[in-house]
Scaffold this motif. Structure first.
Motif, PDB file in Angstrom:
ATOM      1  N   GLU A 120      -2.621   6.493   5.735  1.00 25.17           N
ATOM      2  CA  GLU A 120      -2.494   7.918   6.044  1.00 25.17           C
ATOM      3  C   GLU A 120      -1.308   8.542   5.330  1.00 25.17           C
ATOM      4  O   GLU A 120      -1.396   9.667   4.833  1.00 25.17           O
ATOM      5  N   GLN A 121      -0.201   7.824   5.256  1.00 26.83           N
ATOM      6  CA  GLN A 121       0.975   8.345   4.560  1.00 26.83           C
ATOM      7  C   GLN A 121       0.669   8.558   3.073  1.00 26.83           C
ATOM      8  O   GLN A 121       0.899   9.639   2.546  1.00 26.83           O
ATOM      9  N   ARG A 122       0.153   7.521   2.420  1.00 28.92           N
ATOM     10  CA  ARG A 122      -0.047   7.621   0.964  1.00 28.92           C
ATOM     11  C   ARG A 122      -1.184   8.568   0.591  1.00 28.92           C
ATOM     12  O   ARG A 122      -1.071   9.338  -0.351  1.00 28.92           O
ATOM     13  N   VAL A 123      -2.292   8.492   1.331  1.00 31.42           N
ATOM     14  CA  VAL A 123      -3.472   9.261   0.935  1.00 31.42           C
ATOM     15  C   VAL A 123      -3.435  10.681   1.494  1.00 31.42           C
ATOM     16  O   VAL A 123      -3.578  11.651   0.748  1.00 31.42           O
ATOM     17  N   LEU A 124      -3.242  10.822   2.786  1.00 29.28           N
ATOM     18  CA  LEU A 124      -3.307  12.150   3.403  1.00 29.28           C
ATOM     19  C   LEU A 124      -2.049  12.976   3.163  1.00 29.28           C
ATOM     20  O   LEU A 124      -2.135  14.172   2.883  1.00 29.28           O
ATOM     21  N   ARG A 125      -0.881  12.365   3.283  1.00 30.06           N
ATOM     22  CA  ARG A 125       0.363  13.131   3.155  1.00 30.06           C
ATOM     23  C   ARG A 125       0.856  13.219   1.708  1.00 30.06           C
ATOM     24  O   ARG A 125       1.269  14.273   1.264  1.00 30.06           O
ATOM     25  N   ASP A 126       0.808  12.083   0.994  1.00 39.90           N
ATOM     26  CA  ASP A 126       1.337  12.046  -0.368  1.00 39.90           C
ATOM     27  C   ASP A 126       0.291  12.345  -1.430  1.00 39.90           C
ATOM     28  O   ASP A 126       0.630  12.471  -2.595  1.00 39.90           O
ATOM     29  N   ALA A 127      -0.974  12.410  -1.034  1.00 42.70           N
ATOM     30  CA  ALA A 127      -2.096  12.704  -1.944  1.00 42.70           C
ATOM     31  C   ALA A 127      -2.240  11.679  -3.068  1.00 42.70           C
ATOM     32  O   ALA A 127      -2.611  12.026  -4.184  1.00 42.70           O
ATOM     33  N   ALA A 128      -1.983  10.403  -2.763  1.00 45.02           N
ATOM     34  CA  ALA A 128      -2.211   9.350  -3.750  1.00 45.02           C
ATOM     35  C   ALA A 128      -3.712   9.233  -3.999  1.00 45.02           C
ATOM     36  O   ALA A 128      -4.509   9.350  -3.073  1.00 45.02           O
ATOM     37  N   PRO A 129      -4.122   9.018  -5.247  1.00 41.50           N
ATOM     38  CA  PRO A 129      -5.546   8.834  -5.535  1.00 41.50           C
ATOM     39  C   PRO A 129      -6.112   7.666  -4.727  1.00 41.50           C
ATOM     40  O   PRO A 129      -5.479   6.610  -4.610  1.00 41.50           O
ATOM     41  N   VAL A 144       0.842  -1.200   0.000  1.00 43.43           N
ATOM     42  CA  VAL A 144       0.000   0.000   0.000  1.00 43.43           C
ATOM     43  C   VAL A 144       0.879   1.252   0.000  1.00 43.43           C
ATOM     44  O   VAL A 144       0.618   2.213  -0.722  1.00 43.43           O
ATOM     45  N   ALA A 145       1.947   1.229   0.768  1.00 38.35           N
ATOM     46  CA  ALA A 145       2.841   2.386   0.877  1.00 38.35           C
ATOM     47  C   ALA A 145       3.544   2.703  -0.435  1.00 38.35           C
ATOM     48  O   ALA A 145       3.976   3.837  -0.653  1.00 38.35           O
ATOM     49  N   ARG A 146       3.645   1.723  -1.342  1.00 42.39           N
ATOM     50  CA  ARG A 146       4.307   1.930  -2.634  1.00 42.39           C
ATOM     51  C   ARG A 146       3.330   2.087  -3.805  1.00 42.39           C
ATOM     52  O   ARG A 146       3.744   2.352  -4.923  1.00 42.39           O
ATOM     53  N   ALA A 147       2.049   1.911  -3.545  1.00 44.84           N
ATOM     54  CA  ALA A 147       1.053   1.949  -4.623  1.00 44.84           C
ATOM     55  C   ALA A 147       0.816   3.374  -5.108  1.00 44.84           C
ATOM     56  O   ALA A 147       0.853   4.323  -4.330  1.00 44.84           O
TER      57      ALA A 147
END
Length: 110
Positions: A71-80, A39-42
């Motif tokens: 939270e890292q990918r979506v909230l901080r990195d703004a991944a779709p 998930v963290a790399r997606a």
């Protein structure tokens, strides 16, 4: 190179139907996973959900590191991100189905 889509498997979702729908929409690299590192790399993340809010939240929070990865990918990195059914409801502060259950708290409300 195709974008990696993480389809989160936490025990509460019709994963094969969602996978088929993602493929029909053009996704080529879909990882059905319960691994927070994937998930963290997606590049894109899908959180499905079927059933009661409390059960779904228990499933997501029961995977060590999953909420932190989300939270890292979506909230901080703004991944779709796409939440489907209860997967979207989990974004709220709280669910009240079968008693009060704390949600992810990404969207204010109950």
């Amino acid at each position: 190179m195709a974008e990696r889509v993480a389809l989160i498997d936490y025990g509460a979702g019709n994963l094969q139907s969602v996978r088929n729908a993602l493929k029909a929409a053009g996704a080529a690299d879909i990882a059905v996973t319960a691994d927070p590192d994937v998930v963290a790399r997606a590049e894109r993340i899908v959180l499905p959900g079927v059933g009661a809010f409390a059960h779904c939240m228990e499933g997501v929070s029961g995977i060590d590191g999953m909420i932190a990865a989300l939270e890292q990918r979506v909230l901080r990195d703004a991944a779709p991100f796409l939440g489907i059914c209860v997967g979207m409801q989990l974004l709220a502060d709280e669910g009240v189905e079968h008693g009060s259950t704390k949600g992810l708290g990404w969207i204010g409300g109950t």
